[in-house]
Structures are given as C-alpha cells and as structure tokens.
Design an enzyme around this catalytic site. Structure first.
Site, PDB file in Angstrom:
ATOM      1  N   LYS A   1      -4.130 -12.693 -26.191  1.00 54.06           N
ATOM      2  CA  LYS A   1      -4.489 -11.308 -25.866  1.00 54.06           C
ATOM      3  C   LYS A   1      -3.973 -10.407 -26.983  1.00 54.06           C
ATOM      4  CE  LYS A   1      -4.420  -9.002 -21.343  1.00 54.06           C
ATOM      5  NZ  LYS A   1      -3.593  -8.838 -20.138  1.00 54.06           N
TER       6      LYS A   1
HETATM    7  O1  G3P Z   1      -3.118  -6.973 -17.340  1.00 52.56           O
HETATM    8  C1  G3P Z   1      -3.417  -5.637 -17.517  1.00 52.56           C
HETATM    9  C2  G3P Z   1      -3.652  -4.850 -16.292  1.00 52.56           C
HETATM   10  O2  G3P Z   1      -4.415  -5.447 -15.358  1.00 52.56           O
HETATM   11  C3  G3P Z   1      -2.725  -3.774 -15.939  1.00 52.56           C
HETATM   12  O3  G3P Z   1      -2.894  -3.237 -14.661  1.00 52.56           O
HETATM   13  O4  G3P Z   1      -2.138  -1.937 -12.705  1.00 52.56           O
HETATM   14  O5  G3P Z   1      -0.694  -2.049 -14.761  1.00 52.56           O
HETATM   15  O6  G3P Z   1      -2.800  -0.738 -14.764  1.00 52.56           O
HETATM   16  P1  G3P Z   1      -2.089  -1.913 -14.202  1.00 52.56           P
END
Ligand code: G3P
Length: 217
Positions: A83
């Site tokens: 990533k």
């Molecule tokens: O892996 C990245 C992602 O899904 C982050 O999610 O909830 O931290 O915005 P969030």
C-alpha cells in the site's frame, strides 16, 4: 463484491474468516500501531489465516524509500499487496513496484483525478476513503460513482476498494454501484448479519416446533 476486513487484529480476523465471507484484509500504520508487537509477524499470520490479498502500507514518504519498503513487505508473503499513499512519490513507487510484478494498493484517495492517475500507473487496488469525505460534508459514495464511471470508460483493470467504510449503507451503495471491494471494520461486518425480524422469526419457528413435539408425546 469482495469483502475485506479493515483490521490488524488477529482475534477479529480469526473470528470472521471461518464464516467464509472474507476475501482479504487491509491494514494501515494506525491499525498495526494499535496491535503492538512485531508488525511483520502479524502480517505473516494474517496472510496465513485469510490466504487472500493483505494490504500492508509503507511509511517512507520518498519514492526510493517506498520502493525499498514495498519490496520488503512483499517478501513477507505472496498475499501481501503493497500500500502506498497517493502522492507524487507514491505514484512513482506504484509504477516501479507494479512494473516488477508487485501488487500495489494506492491509498488516501479523495478525488476522481487521483483515482485516474493511480490506474494509469498500474495500481492493483485504488482505495477511496468514503467515510472521511462524509466527515467533511462531501459525498464519499459520489466519489465511488465517479471512479466506477471513469474506470468503465477506459476498461482500467485497477480494482476499486472502497475504504473508510463506517456503516452498512456504504456497503449497499458500493455493491449497487458495482465497486469491486469494500473493506470494513469487523463491527460493520457484524452489523451486516443482524436483523431483528430474523431473530423473531427463528424464535417463533423453534417454539412452534417444540409445541408440536410436545403434542406428539
Ligand atoms: O484502511 C484505511 C481506512 O479504511 C481508514 O478508515 O475509518 O480510519 O477513516 P477510517
């Protein structure tokens, strides 16, 4: 639509994978930092459990560093998808790593132009963050619609991995739009199972059955 768990937590992953509904895992530095311990051995264990694409993110910010870290991450297991953040260096690293045959997930994507550029450099996955757009009063799912249209126009093979998913409506809309993957926290996946009518219905079936058995005896 494929379903990934957005987690670095082995317990959460071990609980959901045996259900047969999980196709892969995404992690990020914040998620792995929460777990503590050796991140490489955590990633290895995750790959062994899920036996599917497992995204592991670089922390370098320059292209050479990202490429070096990307190679190290990819060496952990055949299921690792490297990533990289969407920056100019990330785009350059994606091009280099993809040309070596490594699978790359371009993350922190917040606009259709970023998604277009990620596809042009051979990203295997592109990760638009829907929840974090909703947080700033911009439609996260509107972005997915735009990326789906753009990728369809040019038959890009980059898979759209909907990230920063916060609830079931994100999943339903992603599936209706034909996004390839949704990565969700374990709690959001648990929520997909629940419906009070299912619980009430099952309770009634079992009670009726028990009553009928009692009458027979
Ligand atoms: O892996 C990245 C992602 O899904 C982050 O999610 O909830 O931290 O915005 P969030």
């Amino acid at each position: 639509m494929k379903l990934f768990i957005d987690s670095g937590n082995l317990k959460e992953i071990e609980a959901l994978v045996p259900l047969g509904i999980i196709d892969g895992i995404t992690t990020n530095p914040s998620l792995l930092a929460k777990e503590g311990g050796d991140y490489k051995s955590i990633l290895k264990k995750i790959c062994q459990i899920v036996k599917g694409p497992t995204s592991a993110e670089v922390v370098a910010t320059d292209a050479d560093g990202m490429i070096r870290e990307g190679r190290e991450l990819a060496a952990i297991d055949e299921h690792i998808v490297v990533k990289v953040p969407f920056t100019k260096d990330g785009v350059k690293a994606c091009k280099a790593l993809s040309s070596e045959g490594k699978k790359v997930n371009v993350t922190l994507v917040f606009s259709p132009t970023q998604a277009l550029l990620a596809a042009k450099v051979g990203a295997y996955f592109v990760s638009p963050f829907v929840g974090r757009l909703d947080d700033i009063a911009t439609s996260g799912m509107g972005l997915i619609r735009e990326i789906v249209d753009i990728y369809e126009n040019y038959q890009f093979s980059t898979q759209i991995l909907v990230a920063s998913v916060r609830h079931s409506i994100h999943i339903v809309e992603a599936a209706r739009m034909g996004a390839d993957i949704c990565t969700c926290p374990a709690a959001v996946i648990e929520g997909m199972f629940r419906h009070p009518r299912t619980d009430i219905g099952l309770e009634r079936f079992l009670k009726d059955w028990e009553k009928a058995q009692a009458v027979k005896v």
